[in-house]
Design a protein around this motif. Structure first.
Motif, short mmCIF file in Angstrom:
data_model
loop_
_atom_site.label_atom_id
_atom_site.label_comp_id
_atom_site.label_asym_id
_atom_site.label_seq_id
_atom_site.Cartn_x
_atom_site.Cartn_y
_atom_site.Cartn_z
N THR A 517 0.52 -16.16 4.71
CA THR A 517 0.10 -15.41 3.40
C THR A 517 -0.56 -13.94 3.82
OG1 THR A 517 -0.45 -17.48 2.34
CG2 THR A 517 -1.36 -15.37 1.60
N VAL A 518 -1.42 -14.09 5.16
CA VAL A 518 -1.74 -12.76 5.48
C VAL A 518 -0.39 -11.92 6.15
CG1 VAL A 518 -3.26 -11.52 7.23
CG2 VAL A 518 -4.07 -13.58 6.13
N ILE A 519 0.31 -12.41 6.62
CA ILE A 519 1.36 -11.70 7.40
C ILE A 519 2.19 -11.22 6.00
CG2 ILE A 519 3.56 -11.70 8.68
CD1 ILE A 519 2.14 -13.95 10.32
N LEU A 520 2.51 -11.92 5.19
CA LEU A 520 3.23 -11.62 3.82
C LEU A 520 2.71 -10.25 3.31
CD1 LEU A 520 5.41 -11.88 1.79
CD2 LEU A 520 3.89 -13.61 0.59
N ILE A 521 1.47 -10.28 2.67
CA ILE A 521 0.49 -9.25 2.54
C ILE A 521 0.57 -8.20 3.33
CG2 ILE A 521 -1.76 -8.75 1.74
CD1 ILE A 521 -2.38 -11.49 0.94
N SER A 522 0.35 -8.09 4.66
CA SER A 522 0.58 -6.90 5.40
C SER A 522 1.90 -6.27 5.32
CB SER A 522 0.20 -7.41 6.72
OG SER A 522 0.21 -6.38 8.00
N THR A 523 2.90 -7.32 5.20
CA THR A 523 4.44 -6.92 5.09
C THR A 523 4.56 -5.97 4.11
OG1 THR A 523 5.04 -8.59 6.61
CG2 THR A 523 7.03 -7.56 5.46
N LEU A 524 4.24 -6.56 2.78
CA LEU A 524 4.41 -6.05 1.56
C LEU A 524 3.32 -4.60 1.49
CD1 LEU A 524 4.01 -8.95 -0.61
CD2 LEU A 524 6.26 -7.85 -0.26
N VAL A 525 2.19 -4.56 1.85
CA VAL A 525 1.65 -3.27 2.24
C VAL A 525 2.33 -2.23 2.73
CG1 VAL A 525 -0.45 -2.22 2.74
CG2 VAL A 525 -0.62 -4.31 1.56
N THR A 526 2.87 -2.77 3.90
CA THR A 526 3.75 -1.73 4.81
C THR A 526 4.95 -1.22 3.89
OG1 THR A 526 2.69 -2.59 6.72
CG2 THR A 526 4.84 -1.17 6.88
N SER A 527 5.60 -1.96 3.30
CA SER A 527 6.91 -1.85 2.60
C SER A 527 6.37 -0.83 1.59
CB SER A 527 7.36 -2.93 1.58
OG SER A 527 7.69 -4.12 2.90
N ILE A 528 5.29 -1.02 0.60
CA ILE A 528 4.80 -0.03 -0.18
C ILE A 528 4.56 1.49 0.17
CG2 ILE A 528 2.97 0.64 -1.86
CD1 ILE A 528 3.02 -2.53 -2.55
N LEU A 529 3.92 1.40 1.58
CA LEU A 529 3.54 2.68 2.08
C LEU A 529 4.76 3.33 2.54
CD1 LEU A 529 0.80 2.08 4.65
CD2 LEU A 529 0.62 3.74 3.04
N ILE A 530 5.62 2.73 2.97
CA ILE A 530 7.11 3.27 3.42
C ILE A 530 7.56 3.88 2.24
CG2 ILE A 530 9.19 3.04 4.44
CD1 ILE A 530 8.16 0.86 6.22
N GLY A 531 7.76 3.09 1.19
CA GLY A 531 8.29 3.58 -0.12
C GLY A 531 7.62 5.01 -0.60
N LEU A 532 6.25 4.72 -0.39
CA LEU A 532 5.31 6.06 -0.95
C LEU A 532 5.62 7.24 -0.18
CD1 LEU A 532 2.04 4.20 -1.77
CD2 LEU A 532 3.55 5.19 -3.41
#
Length: 613
Positions: A517-532
């Motif tokens: 769960t922690v790795i998934l959240i971290s991955t999603l946060v990074t994905s959003i950051l890259i998009g931004l």
């Protein structure tokens, strides 16, 4: 036969008349200049434009064409359309400061420290060692700080309206307390164009005159230039029968009204005037009777090297069509303006149009100068053979952007590359020819480029006309930063694929959900950051930074904080996962590399001030 002879003679006479008319139009025919402007208006789809030309102290040509506001159908008008001149304020501020200096008997080489607030000097110790000449010639070495210096509102011409911007002294006090103003280069070394210099000039005007900046400048422009309407607007007095020009973004044939602009730092931006009053100022500039203007504003005071055009007290200097042109550009969103003088010809011009195309400003300037004055040949000494061109190749970034705000992003956006190809030597995609040791000339743009070395002979700066670039380390080059984003994106995608395909088997000891769960959240946060980040890069607009309205930056900051919070938990969970036999070595490798890249990405965001609140 006789009929053909008569027709032939008529044709010859008409041709001669057209040629004579064209020759006259090339110089100063009102009709020819109007046609030239009309063609460019159509070419660039501009709503409206105004131009004024003065020669030897008298107006020779003035025109107002098109609409100042499409929605209200207000037409451009020489006397009734109020123009926001943007950075052209800097020229008037410089003149006001020189006048105040003359009243007090202050010399250009005197230090400004004794005339500034004690609190400002204590907060910014470097100010104490600057001279008045440093401020007037932009040789303080201070970079521009534009973030938050304007409001996204149209200035009201009604003095009874609620004030959303304070007096200059109040706004300057806020500005001085907000930033450090670290030097981009050492004082006296180079002329670095900066709004901070104009703010300092405004503060010095108030200190020397014991008057508000607005009141003193109002008296100067009213009494010396006959610009009474401009003076009244500075004092926020009521003006009858005037309307403010509206700016437009022109794209694909569609004209979209831009946001309003109200400067918070008047000495640097947003002097309000009319075309007819700018015409009176042009007359003063070309009359040759004002010794201050002739000696200090229309003569070079500094230059960055032996080839660059340099700067006077109120103008930058460049070459256009072979003429030495003293100029100051300005504008607000969707509006562009240019004030220029050619002292040798006693020629001055002011133009303003309501479109965001800066290309039109350059094109129209060249064509009007060529039409009125002709083109002069530039003598160049091309033929020097530079022995080792490869030593110059690399990336260079402009030095005049602040390191304290998101403006630092321009070090990426405006980064240029120097390349040595088989067919020639290129700087920012333009071909340059060796001119002298470490110096080059571009025939296409008529610009000089000089590479500056430090005391050890290492390449340090690149000067193209009056713009200064610093050598960019390889790890900060655009290529490396793009590669970082691409590799981070790649490993982020791999992490998501692993999580989706192995999700059911990623429970530690079959019971613990926390690691995956922690790795998934971290991955999603990074994905959003890259998009931004990609969105910010594509949609970066300097006006958004000036208005502090680039909301995507706020979202980047929020998700960056979340990413920082997740760094340690993410590494702990990866370590725990490595103890479970179902987490393969490849999975652990992908997650660990992703974690390292995430940290590098956050460091990159911090470096460009995207983590500062």
């Amino acid at each position: 036969m006789k009929k053909f002879v008569i027709v032939g003679l008529i044709g010859i006479m008409v041709t001669i008349q057209l040629l004579l008319s064209f020759a006259e139009g090339e110089e100063n025919s009102v009709e020819a200049l109007e046609n030239l402007i009309q063609v460019e208006m159509i070419q660039y789809n501009v709503p409206g434009i105004m131009v004024n030309i003065a020669v030897e102290g008298a107006s020779r040509f003035e025109i107002a064409k098109g609409m100042s506001d499409l929605s209200s159908q207000e037409q451009m008008d020489l006397e009734h359309t109020v123009v926001q001149t943007g950075s052209i304020s800097k020229t008037f501020t410089a003149y006001a400061l020189v006048e105040a200096m003359n009243l007090k008997g202050i010399k250009a080489d005197d230090l400004i420290g004794p005339y500034l607030s004690k609190g400002y000097v204590e907060a910014h110790p470097s100010f104490a060692n600057l001279t008045f000449k440093n401020v007037l010639t932009h040789t303080t070495g201070l970079a521009s700080v534009k973030a938050g210096t304007a409001l996204n509102k149209r200035p009201s011409l009604n003095p009874d309206a609620i004030k959303v911007v304070g007096a200059f002294s109040d706004e300057a006090d806020r500005f001085m307390k907000l930033y450090k103003f670290d030097a981009a280069v050492a004082p006296d070394l180079y002329s670095v164009y900066s709004n901070v210099n104009s703010v300092l000039a405004g503060l010095l005007v108030e200190s020397l005159t014991d008057m508000s900046y607005e009141a003193y400048l109002s008296s100067v422009v009213s009494q010396q230039f006959g610009m009474s309407i401009s003076g009244k607007m500075l004092n926020q007095e009521k003006i009858e029968d005037v309307h403010l020009i509206s700016g437009y973004n022109v794209f694909g044939g569609v004209k979209t009204k831009t946001r309003g602009y109200q400067a918070r730092l008047l000495p640097s931006d947003d002097f309000l005037t009319t075309m007819s009053e700018m015409g009176q100022f042009l007359n003063v500039l070309t009359a040759g009777k004002n010794s201050v203007i002739m000696d200090q504003f229309l003569s070079r005071q500094v230059r960055n090297d032996e080839l660059s055009s340099g700067r006077s007290y109120g103008f930058s200097i460049m070459n256009i069509e072979g003429h030495e042109v003293y100029f100051q550009d300005g504008g607000t969103p969707g509006i562009n303006a240019r004030l220029l003088v050619i002292p040798k010809e006693k020629f001055a011009m002011f133009m303003v149009y309501n479109s965001d195309s800066t290309e039109l400003r350059s094109t129209l300037t060249s064509k009007l100068i060529k039409a009125y004055l002709g083109t002069r040949n530039i003598e160049t000494k091309v033929g020097y053979l530079e022995p080792a061109l490869n030593k110059y190749i690399g990336a260079f970034t402009p030095v005049n952007a602040s390191n304290e705000t998101a403006e630092k992003l321009t070090q990426i956006i405006h980064q240029i590359r120097v390349i040595n190809k088989q067919d020639g030597f290129y700087i920012d995609k333009s071909k340059y020819i060796p001119y002298a040791p470490n110096s080059f000339y571009c025939e296409e743009t008529q610009t000089y480029a000089t590479f500056k070395l430090d005391d050890l002979g290492r390449l340090k700066y690149l000067i193209i006309d009056n713009i200064i670039y610093k050598r960019t380390p390889f790890y900060q080059s655009l290529i490396v930063e793009i590669v970082l984003l691409i590799v981070t994106t790649l490993f982020n995608i791999l992490s998501l694929l692993v999580l989706m395909s192995k999700w059911q088997t990623m429970k530690i000891n079959r019971i613990h959900d926390t690691p995956r769960t922690v790795i998934l959240i971290s991955t999603l946060v990074t994905s959003i950051l890259i998009g931004l980040i990609l969105y910010a890069g594509v949609n970066y607009n300097s006006w958004d930074v000036i208005f502090n309205t680039m909301t995507v930056i706020n979202w980047i900051r929020i998700f960056s904080v979340v990413g920082i919070v997740l760094i340690i938990p993410n590494w702990i969970m990866i370590q725990r996962g490595s103890t479970d036999f179902r987490w393969t070595g490849l999975m652990i490798f992908i997650f660990r590399v992703q974690g390292i890249l995430n940290i590098l990405l956050l460091i990159w965001l911090w470096r460009y001030n995207l983590l500062k609140f």
